[in-house]
Design a protein around this motif. Structure first.
Motif, PDB file in Angstrom:
ATOM      1  N   LEU A 150       0.828  -1.203   0.000  1.00  0.00           N
ATOM      2  CA  LEU A 150       0.000   0.000   0.000  1.00  0.00           C
ATOM      3  C   LEU A 150       0.864   1.255   0.000  1.00  0.00           C
ATOM      4  CD1 LEU A 150      -2.757   1.395   0.254  1.00  0.00           C
ATOM      5  CD2 LEU A 150      -2.611   1.071   2.730  1.00  0.00           C
ATOM      6  N   PHE A 151       1.952   1.244   0.747  1.00  0.00           N
ATOM      7  CA  PHE A 151       2.874   2.375   0.814  1.00  0.00           C
ATOM      8  C   PHE A 151       3.423   2.691  -0.579  1.00  0.00           C
ATOM      9  CE2 PHE A 151       6.956   4.367   1.542  1.00  0.00           C
ATOM     10  CZ  PHE A 151       6.728   5.209   2.622  1.00  0.00           C
ATOM     11  N   ALA A 152       3.890   1.653  -1.286  1.00  0.00           N
ATOM     12  CA  ALA A 152       4.462   1.857  -2.619  1.00  0.00           C
ATOM     13  C   ALA A 152       3.394   2.205  -3.647  1.00  0.00           C
ATOM     14  CB  ALA A 152       5.214   0.599  -3.044  1.00  0.00           C
ATOM     15  N   LEU A 153       2.253   1.512  -3.586  1.00  0.00           N
ATOM     16  CA  LEU A 153       1.174   1.743  -4.557  1.00  0.00           C
ATOM     17  C   LEU A 153       0.649   3.176  -4.465  1.00  0.00           C
ATOM     18  CD1 LEU A 153      -0.882   0.521  -6.620  1.00  0.00           C
ATOM     19  CD2 LEU A 153      -2.294  -0.084  -4.663  1.00  0.00           C
ATOM     20  N   GLY A 154       0.231   3.576  -3.267  1.00  0.00           N
ATOM     21  CA  GLY A 154      -0.296   4.926  -3.109  1.00  0.00           C
ATOM     22  C   GLY A 154       0.758   5.990  -3.268  1.00  0.00           C
ATOM     23  N   GLY A 155       1.982   5.738  -2.774  1.00  0.00           N
ATOM     24  CA  GLY A 155       3.043   6.730  -2.882  1.00  0.00           C
ATOM     25  C   GLY A 155       3.445   6.982  -4.315  1.00  0.00           C
ATOM     26  N   ALA A 156       3.607   5.925  -5.111  1.00  0.00           N
ATOM     27  CA  ALA A 156       3.991   6.104  -6.513  1.00  0.00           C
ATOM     28  C   ALA A 156       2.907   6.827  -7.302  1.00  0.00           C
ATOM     29  CB  ALA A 156       4.286   4.740  -7.140  1.00  0.00           C
ATOM     30  N   ALA A 157       1.639   6.455  -7.077  1.00  0.00           N
ATOM     31  CA  ALA A 157       0.543   7.127  -7.785  1.00  0.00           C
ATOM     32  C   ALA A 157       0.480   8.611  -7.420  1.00  0.00           C
ATOM     33  CB  ALA A 157      -0.779   6.437  -7.461  1.00  0.00           C
ATOM     34  N   ALA A 158       0.622   8.925  -6.142  1.00  0.00           N
ATOM     35  CA  ALA A 158       0.563  10.326  -5.717  1.00  0.00           C
ATOM     36  C   ALA A 158       1.755  11.118  -6.230  1.00  0.00           C
ATOM     37  CB  ALA A 158       0.497  10.392  -4.192  1.00  0.00           C
ATOM     38  N   ALA A 159       2.970  10.527  -6.163  1.00  0.00           N
ATOM     39  CA  ALA A 159       4.167  11.242  -6.618  1.00  0.00           C
ATOM     40  C   ALA A 159       4.090  11.555  -8.110  1.00  0.00           C
ATOM     41  CB  ALA A 159       5.411  10.420  -6.305  1.00  0.00           C
ATOM     42  N   TYR A 160       3.694  10.587  -8.910  1.00  0.00           N
ATOM     43  CA  TYR A 160       3.634  10.816 -10.354  1.00  0.00           C
ATOM     44  C   TYR A 160       2.493  11.759 -10.722  1.00  0.00           C
ATOM     45  CZ  TYR A 160       3.381   9.855 -15.349  1.00  0.00           C
ATOM     46  OH  TYR A 160       3.345   9.987 -16.721  1.00  0.00           O
ATOM     47  N   THR A 161       1.380  11.663 -10.018  1.00  0.00           N
ATOM     48  CA  THR A 161       0.259  12.573 -10.305  1.00  0.00           C
ATOM     49  C   THR A 161       0.648  14.024 -10.061  1.00  0.00           C
ATOM     50  OG1 THR A 161      -1.360  10.868  -9.735  1.00  0.00           O
ATOM     51  CG2 THR A 161      -2.112  13.150  -9.671  1.00  0.00           C
ATOM     52  N   VAL A 162       1.290  14.301  -8.949  1.00  0.00           N
ATOM     53  CA  VAL A 162       1.732  15.673  -8.665  1.00  0.00           C
ATOM     54  C   VAL A 162       2.767  16.116  -9.686  1.00  0.00           C
ATOM     55  CG1 VAL A 162       2.894  17.129  -6.960  1.00  0.00           C
ATOM     56  CG2 VAL A 162       1.204  15.454  -6.219  1.00  0.00           C
ATOM     57  N   ALA A 163       3.669  15.212 -10.066  1.00  0.00           N
ATOM     58  CA  ALA A 163       4.725  15.575 -11.015  1.00  0.00           C
ATOM     59  C   ALA A 163       4.170  15.939 -12.380  1.00  0.00           C
ATOM     60  CB  ALA A 163       5.713  14.418 -11.138  1.00  0.00           C
ATOM     61  N   ARG A 164       3.126  15.258 -12.838  1.00  0.00           N
ATOM     62  CA  ARG A 164       2.596  15.528 -14.180  1.00  0.00           C
ATOM     63  C   ARG A 164       1.612  16.691 -14.197  1.00  0.00           C
ATOM     64  NH1 ARG A 164       5.556  15.185 -17.487  1.00  0.00           N
ATOM     65  NH2 ARG A 164       3.901  15.287 -19.036  1.00  0.00           N
ATOM     66  N   ARG A 165       0.939  16.944 -13.104  1.00  0.00           N
ATOM     67  CA  ARG A 165      -0.020  18.055 -13.090  1.00  0.00           C
ATOM     68  C   ARG A 165       0.670  19.388 -12.826  1.00  0.00           C
ATOM     69  NH1 ARG A 165      -5.286  16.407 -13.395  1.00  0.00           N
ATOM     70  NH2 ARG A 165      -5.643  14.162 -13.055  1.00  0.00           N
ATOM     71  N   TRP A 166       1.851  19.342 -12.209  1.00  0.00           N
ATOM     72  CA  TRP A 166       2.675  20.563 -12.066  1.00  0.00           C
ATOM     73  C   TRP A 166       4.033  20.250 -12.691  1.00  0.00           C
ATOM     74  CZ3 TRP A 166      -0.676  18.999  -8.213  1.00  0.00           C
ATOM     75  CH2 TRP A 166      -1.665  19.923  -7.853  1.00  0.00           C
ATOM     76  N   ARG A 167       4.123  20.381 -14.006  1.00  0.00           N
ATOM     77  CA  ARG A 167       5.231  19.843 -14.783  1.00  0.00           C
ATOM     78  C   ARG A 167       6.567  20.508 -14.479  1.00  0.00           C
ATOM     79  NH1 ARG A 167       4.563  21.609 -19.445  1.00  0.00           N
ATOM     80  NH2 ARG A 167       6.120  20.269 -20.447  1.00  0.00           N
ATOM     81  N   ARG A 168       6.587  21.765 -14.110  1.00  0.00           N
ATOM     82  CA  ARG A 168       7.857  22.466 -13.928  1.00  0.00           C
ATOM     83  C   ARG A 168       8.092  22.892 -12.491  1.00  0.00           C
ATOM     84  NH1 ARG A 168       7.364  26.559 -19.148  1.00  0.00           N
ATOM     85  NH2 ARG A 168       7.016  24.934 -20.718  1.00  0.00           N
TER      86      ARG A 168
END
Length: 810
Positions: A150-168
């Motif tokens: 759960l730590f890896a699943l939720g953490g990876a999804a949240a990290a990538y979502t923030v990275a792509r929605r705020w690209r710079r």
């Protein structure tokens, strides 16, 4: 070589395949964010290496990271709302957590049962507390393995979502930094890896920040480009690394400090003082006694060298009435709040070490006379594995699993407790490290002070002076006291009517005062061991009592083999035993008749020996009579206490109520998202946009109901498809013409006109929904078909040829 005119060459086909492969791959920017998100999440996951045994947690974490990135990437690529990512993570956790992490109770080894799904949901909420109150390392199996997933699943999804929605933005580092902090807080006092979680994480985070902030920047005015920026970043990283290694340790505040993690701040929920002190019931193993355990084989131990003591319980707390096992090990010093000093859940492997000989022994309960909570162990225990083929009732595997889940262990005292009590047939394999067997050492460096309150032990001073003589060394004092005690007599109270009946059991202050003030010491292991431990503490030597047994040559443990001895805390952190042979008189040396008359004067009457039942421990409270009265009263059952509910209610709540609650929550979330979108379309922007959004709402409603309308068709073409569906129940073409008139008119419509248009939209939506049964409307409420709508369907462009065919077929 002539090329065949009917088809492309092999080189052309290869070129086409490479082109298709490149088009299928994500853009470079997307691949960079995927790679860095995965790297930072996995580096944060390293914190679990000191919590779990082996590396299975890492495999589970890698799978969870890949799945989390996949869910987030699909949602972002399809331009779906962020809440869909949350729903995808929840679905992946409940559906894949069983085969990936738990790997138990699966259908065909793959499909999770409702019980597994319910267990995963419970673990996600309460499993963190269980993990923090368990003694690491934990076994890499069972429900607790779902936590790194759960730590890896939720953490990876949240990290990538923030990275792509705020690209710079450097905001992409917020989630990985939070994961790193959580992994440290959830870990142990031993750092997992300073290099990986410190240096490597910092380098990867800085490199990603540099790449993200450089996206879209123009070339430098002096002609420098990406190469210059790369060299600059490398130079800055080099300066940071050198400064961190050589300058950092010399900065103010860089001095060493105690590591703080959550598990050290939690109060262990298990209270070992609820169980009576085994030393208070010592005489049930003596002869004569109604329990008749003296000549009965209670436990069988195989695999231990002859003469190895078996520990049942370590008693390091004395309240003036009994020696008992404390919840936190006495004499642990700064480790008093560490996991090792408390009773915690453990797996089959225990993180303990020490000098000595590693052994593997098998312990089996063979007589109902030993039905205690105290687990027989030996030496420094490194592993306990219950035998799945043992058990006197039911399935052996179920009994072994129940014992393993019930076991609490204290590494500081090497004491194990099974609250459900051991029974005949229970067996387990014990791995331990045995210190080298030898006689009583001539010299031991003693460390620490008394473990108990010595202010009430003044009655020992006269005897201490006589026993220890002129000894000044703490260890020499203990040895002198032990040898002086061997001059006493041994008695278990004798048979009924015997003159030894006056020698009562117990080791309270009153009983021990009579013991030490007698002309001749007379008692059994209970009085001798208690007095030796208190006398040593009075002399300033940290000493505790051990209740155990010395097995016979064949490994049998009878009641006659049960003894009590003491241990002294040495300067190297170990505990040096003073065994019964070093302080107990010979069992055949009975007290003198003159001693009997002296005891009669003190007690006033001959009292028969007590029954075999263990007296209640005063650790339960100062007033034993009041506690006994309260224990006889049945507890009041509260309807709000789940433990008092019938089994069928618990079954319904677990297998029906919990899945239904999850479905209702998902239904409410999706409905709330769609309602928010509808409100934004109706109230945000100019009137022309609101009218366009109203028509888009009708198209989305039809899509959710299962009526496919081409989104790139004109409003009139879409209206034709809707009219064909409702069969005259409503005229959509006039509504479409009205929308086109407002949207394409040279003058902007007013807000009143937009409001009036939305009134018609609501009426039209009701007509559409009434054309389907109620269950189809429920499915439409949670349908994801319209989730990716931008809110501006119905353009003025003509329909494509495929769209016109779809309308014609409708």
């Amino acid at each position: 070589m002539t090329q065949h005119p009917s088809g492309p060459s092999t080189a052309s086909r290869a070129t086409q395949l490479v082109t298709l492969w490149r088009r299928a791959l994500p853009a470079t920017e997307v691949r960079v964010d995927l790679a860095f998100s995965a790297a930072l999440v996995l580096l944060a996951l390293v914190g679990f290496s000191t919590t779990y045994y082996g590396y299975a947690w890492l495999v589970v974490g890698v799978v969870g990271t890949v799945l989390g990135l996949l869910v987030a990437h699909v949602v972002i690529a399809r331009r779906l709302p962020a809440v869909v990512t949350l729903a995808g993570v929840v679905a992946a956790y409940l559906l894949l957590g069983g085969p990936v992490a738990v790997r138990e109770a699966l259908v065909a080894g793959v499909l999770p049962t409702p019980g597994v799904a319910a267990e995963l949901a419970t673990t996600a909420v309460q499993g963190w507390k269980t993990m923090l109150t368990s003694l690491p390392p934990l076994d890499a199996r069972g429900p607790l393995m779902a936590l790194p997933f759960l730590f890896a699943l939720g953490g990876a999804a949240a990290a990538y979502t923030v990275a792509r929605r705020w690209r710079r933005s450097v905001a992409a580092l917020v989630v990985p930094l939070a994961l790193l902090g959580l992994s440290i807080a959830l870990g142990t006092l031993t750092p997992a890896s300073v290099v990986l979680q410190g240096g490597a994480f910092a380098l990867v985070a800085i490199g990603w920040s540099a790449l993200r902030t450089g996206r879209g920047r123009p070339t430098l005015q002096d002609g420098g480009g990406r190469g210059t920026r790369a060299v600059t970043v490398a130079g800055l990283l080099a300066v940071a690394v050198v400064g961190g290694l050589f300058v950092g340790p010399r900065l103010p505040g860089a001095e060493a400090a105690d590591r703080q993690v959550w598990r050290t701040a939690l109060e262990p929920p298990f209270d070992v003082s609820q169980f009576p002190s085994p030393l208070a019931g010592f005489r049930q193993y003596t002869e004569p006694n109604a329990a008749e355990l003296f000549d009965r084989t209670l436990i069988q131990v195989t695999g231990l060298p002859e003469g190895t003591p078996v520990r049942l319980a370590t008693l390091d707390s004395y309240d003036g009435s009994v020696w008992g096992a404390g919840n936190i090990a006495a004499g642990s010093g700064s480790e008093g709040t560490d996991d090792a000093a408390t009773f915690r859940r453990v797996g089959s492997h225990i993180a303990a070490s020490g000098p000595g000989q590693p052994v593997t022994a098998t312990v089996r309960i063979v007589d109902p006379g030993y039905r205690e909570v105290w687990l027989p162990t030996a030496g420094v225990v490194t592993g306990i594995a219950f035998d799945a083929s043992s058990g006197s009732s039911g399935s052996g595997a179920d009994r072994a699993a129940a014992l393993a889940a019930d076991l609490r262990y204290n590494v500081a005292t090497n004491t194990g407790v099974v609250p459900s009590r051991l029974q005949v047939g229970d067996s387990y394999e014990l791995t331990a490290i045995l210190p080298s067997a030898s006689a009583l050492p001539t010299s031991v460096g003693v460390e620490g002070g008394p473990l108990v309150d010595t202010s009430t032990l003044g009655f020992l001073d006269a005897r201490l002076d006589a026993w220890s003589g002129q000894q000044t060394d703490p260890w020499a004092k203990v040895v002198a006291i032990a040898r002086a005690m061997r001059a006493g007599a041994y008695t278990d109270g004798g048979s009924p009517g015997n003159y030894q009946n006056v020698f009562l059991p117990g080791h309270s202050l009153a009983r021990l005062q009579r013991f030490v003030r007698s002309e001749q010491l007379a008692g059994d292991d209970e009085q001798y061991a208690s007095t030796l431990a208190l006398a040593a503490n009075r002399a300033g030597v940290p000493t505790r009592v051990v209740f155990g047994a010395i097995p016979e040559a064949n490994g049998d443990v009878k009641g006659a083999d049960v003894h009590a001895w003491v241990e002294v805390h040495a300067g190297d952190g170990s505990w040096v035993p003073v065994l019964p042979r070093d302080f107990l008189p010979d069992r055949n040396k009975q007290p003198e008749q003159q001693q009997q008359r002296s005891e009669e004067q003190k007690t006033g009457a001959q009292v028969p020996p007590p029954v075999a039942n263990n007296p209640p421990s005063v650790l339960q409270g100062p007033d034993q009579a009041q506690n006994a009265t309260q224990n006889r009263k049945p507890p009041i059952k509260s309807p709000f206490d789940p433990s008092t509910w019938p089994d069928w209610v618990k079954w319904l709540l677990t297998y029906v109520g919990l899945p239904l609650l999850v479905l209702l929550l998902l239904y409410a979330v999706v409905r709330a998202v769609k309602a928010r979108r509808r409100v934004r379309r109706r109230t945000r922007g100019p009137a022309r946009s609101r009218i366009s959004g109203g028509w888009a709402e009708l198209v989305d409603t039809a899509a959710d109901l299962g009526w496919a309308l081409p989104r790139h068709a004109t409003r009139l073409e879409q209206a034709g498809g809707l009219d064909a569906r409702v069969a005259g129940a409503y005229a959509f073409r006039p509504l479409a013409e009205r929308a086109n008139g407002h949207v394409f008119a040279p003058d902007a419509p007013t807000l009143d006109e937009a409001t009036a248009f939305w009134v018609e939209v609501k009426a039209a939506r009701r007509v559409l929904r009434k054309r389907v049964p109620w269950w189809r409307r429920l499915l439409a409420d949670v349908s994801p078909r319209s989730a990716g709508s931008a809110g501006s369907a119905g353009s003025a462009r003509p329909a494509t040829r495929g769209a016109r065919r779809a309308l014609t077929s409708a």
